[in-house]
Design a protein around this motif. Structure first.
Motif, PDB file in Angstrom:
ATOM      1  N   ASP A  67       0.794  -1.285   0.144  1.00  0.00           N
ATOM      2  CA  ASP A  67       0.001   0.095   0.013  1.00  0.00           C
ATOM      3  C   ASP A  67       0.722   1.281  -0.031  1.00  0.00           C
ATOM      4  OD1 ASP A  67      -2.286  -1.503   0.098  1.00  0.00           O
ATOM      5  OD2 ASP A  67      -2.412  -1.485   2.360  1.00  0.00           O
ATOM      6  N   HIS A  95      -5.983  -5.907 -10.393  1.00  0.00           N
ATOM      7  CA  HIS A  95      -5.558  -6.732  -9.324  1.00  0.00           C
ATOM      8  C   HIS A  95      -5.761  -8.099 -10.294  1.00  0.00           C
ATOM      9  CE1 HIS A  95      -4.823  -4.155  -6.094  1.00  0.00           C
ATOM     10  NE2 HIS A  95      -6.158  -3.793  -6.081  1.00  0.00           N
ATOM     11  N   ASN A 100      -0.834  -6.197 -14.330  1.00  0.00           N
ATOM     12  CA  ASN A 100      -0.102  -5.193 -14.168  1.00  0.00           C
ATOM     13  C   ASN A 100       1.197  -5.068 -15.019  1.00  0.00           C
ATOM     14  OD1 ASN A 100      -1.711  -3.252 -12.544  1.00  0.00           O
ATOM     15  ND2 ASN A 100      -1.933  -5.185 -11.243  1.00  0.00           N
ATOM     16  N   GLU A 254       1.124  -3.326  -7.463  1.00  0.00           N
ATOM     17  CA  GLU A 254      -0.310  -3.082  -7.044  1.00  0.00           C
ATOM     18  C   GLU A 254      -0.100  -3.014  -5.609  1.00  0.00           C
ATOM     19  OE1 GLU A 254      -2.635  -6.666  -7.037  1.00  0.00           O
ATOM     20  OE2 GLU A 254      -1.089  -8.134  -6.839  1.00  0.00           O
ATOM     21  N   ASN A 255      -1.116  -2.434  -5.016  1.00  0.00           N
ATOM     22  CA  ASN A 255      -1.513  -2.200  -3.832  1.00  0.00           C
ATOM     23  C   ASN A 255      -1.763  -3.433  -2.999  1.00  0.00           C
ATOM     24  OD1 ASN A 255      -4.065  -2.421  -4.071  1.00  0.00           O
ATOM     25  ND2 ASN A 255      -4.552  -0.232  -2.921  1.00  0.00           N
ATOM     26  N   TYR A 258      -7.007  -4.397  -1.615  1.00  0.00           N
ATOM     27  CA  TYR A 258      -7.787  -4.606  -2.942  1.00  0.00           C
ATOM     28  C   TYR A 258      -9.087  -3.411  -2.782  1.00  0.00           C
ATOM     29  CZ  TYR A 258      -5.548  -8.455  -5.087  1.00  0.00           C
ATOM     30  OH  TYR A 258      -4.654  -9.220  -5.814  1.00  0.00           O
ATOM     31  N   ASN A 262      -6.225   1.870  -6.035  1.00  0.00           N
ATOM     32  CA  ASN A 262      -5.099   1.222  -6.062  1.00  0.00           C
ATOM     33  C   ASN A 262      -3.848   2.055  -6.223  1.00  0.00           C
ATOM     34  OD1 ASN A 262      -3.379  -1.141  -6.555  1.00  0.00           O
ATOM     35  ND2 ASN A 262      -4.370  -1.771  -8.443  1.00  0.00           N
ATOM     36  N   ASN A 340      -9.164  -0.501  -9.202  1.00  0.00           N
ATOM     37  CA  ASN A 340      -8.827  -1.791  -8.200  1.00  0.00           C
ATOM     38  C   ASN A 340      -9.782  -2.981  -8.419  1.00  0.00           C
ATOM     39  OD1 ASN A 340     -11.325  -0.452  -7.450  1.00  0.00           O
ATOM     40  ND2 ASN A 340     -10.972  -0.475  -5.196  1.00  0.00           N
TER      41      ASN A 340
END
Length: 380
Positions: A67, A95, A100, A254-255, A258, A262, A340
């Motif tokens: 994050d 996600h 990605n 990505e973070n 979810y 994002n 996201n």
């Protein structure tokens, strides 16, 4: 020198991050090591240097599943940011991980909503096509890749390479051609640095331990101090200044959460970052598509006609946009697309909403116009 026996990995389930002590995989970032599995394949040869408008070399280093606020509050990232530009509004695209990575190479994730084994057809144009057509050298360096263009996952004790984090090998336009020779491992990286033949475009993926996938932000920090810090002082890696210099993007795929926006941390580092911008922040909306548009604009490569020409998500990194005369789009958070979501998009790789692979936007004139793979009769 003996190297560990190759063992095919069983499918790996998502696992909780482990707080384990950092162990150096090699004596130094430019040293070879049996921990990198495959011996080097000989160094790359010297290639002609193609001048850019804002930088001469682009290196992106991808870390995993973190994050924004976790990275932004980390002392190592804060320390690195003192010598770079902190991108405070950088978005991953979807996600989970694999789409990605895929999008960063060809400008779309084609409806992909999982981390399974896929091959993207050879007629899909990639950033490598544009680089090669314009004489810009390239390579990807994948930690613990056993041999050139290795396709399956691979595991040995404490070290893991996964194909889903290697977007170059997922694209058949690269993996099924002579360009596969430039999908290399970290022993190759050590050889190429030592010979001072690193290419002008690089995609670097640490293994699942060093990228934080199976560990923590603290482990990432230790790896960065071991690997990236010395290389920032090495002119064979971080060469030149300004338009002849190196631009390094350090970011995350990505973070972790979810359910939230994002957003991931992004740092622009290296000798190409103007001195008056070092230690500053940039709140422009960027995404993984910006890695494409920035490179395309710098070398006037043409474009892929996909996410790289998206007016919202394809902004060019600020100081580069200024040098090439590109006008970025100012998009409020309330107006930006959702990034996201998981598994809800139609496309050629969608398991639930399949449609044929679509053609790119051939009407775009950005950076020299949309380019397609020579001889392609299927998609376009």
């Amino acid at each position: 020198m003996l190297f560990p026996l190759l063992v095919l990995a069983a499918p790996r389930l998502a696992s909780a991050a482990l707080a384990v002590p950092f162990v150096k995989p090699a004596p130094c970032p430019t040293c070879s090591s049996p921990n990198y599995v495959g011996p080097n394949n000989g160094s790359l040869g010297h290639t002609e240097f193609v001048p850019g408008k804002a930088f001469g070399r682009f290196i992106q280093i991808w870390l995993e599943n973190t994050d924004f606020h976790v990275a932004a509050s980390n002392p190592t990232f804060q320390d690195l940011a003192k010598d770079g530009v902190f991108l405070t509004n950088y978005l991953a695209l979807t996600h989970p991980s694999e789409p990605n990575y895929v999008a960063s190479i060809s400008g779309d994730f084609y409806g992909l909503g999982d981390d399974n084994y896929y091959n993207i057809p050879e007629n899909i144009t990639t950033i490598v096509d544009l680089l090669v057509q314009n004489g810009v050298s390239w390579a990807t360096y994948q930690e613990n890749l056993p041999t050139i263009a290795w396709a399956p996952d691979f595991t040995q004790t404490n070290y893991y390479y996964v194909r889903k984090h290697n977007p170059l090998v997922i694209h058949d336009a690269i993996a099924n051609t002579s360009q596969a020779a430039f999908i290399r491992n970290f022993n190759d990286f050590a050889a190429d640095v030592t010979a001072d033949v690193l290419p002008q475009w690089m995609f670097i993926t640490p293994n699942l331990v060093n990228d934080g996938h199976d560990t923590t932000i603290s482990y990432i920090s230790s790896w960065l101090k071991y690997w990236l810090y010395p290389l920032l002082q090495d002119k064979r890696f971080n060469s030149g200044e300004d338009e002849d210099g190196t631009l390094i993007l350090l970011t995350f795929d990505e973070n972790e959460t979810y359910s939230t926006r994002n957003a991931v941390a992004g740092l622009l580092l290296g000798s190409a970052v103007p001195k008056h911008l070092r230690g500053t922040t940039d709140s422009t909306l960027y995404s993984h598509y910006s890695t494409l548009s920035t490179v395309e604009g710098n070398w006037e490569l043409g474009n892929l006609g996909r996410g790289d020409v998206n007016a919202t998500l394809g902004n060019v990194f600020g100081f580069v946009a200024d040098k090439i005369g590109f006008k970025n789009t100012d998009t409020p958070i309330a107006s930006e697309p959702q990034t996201n979501l998981t598994g809800v998009f139609p496309g050629g790789l969608s398991s639930s909403n399949w449609i044929p692979f679509t053609a790119p936007n051939k009407n775009s004139t950005l950076f020299g116009g949309t380019k397609v793979r020579p001889g392609n009769q299927l998609e376009y």
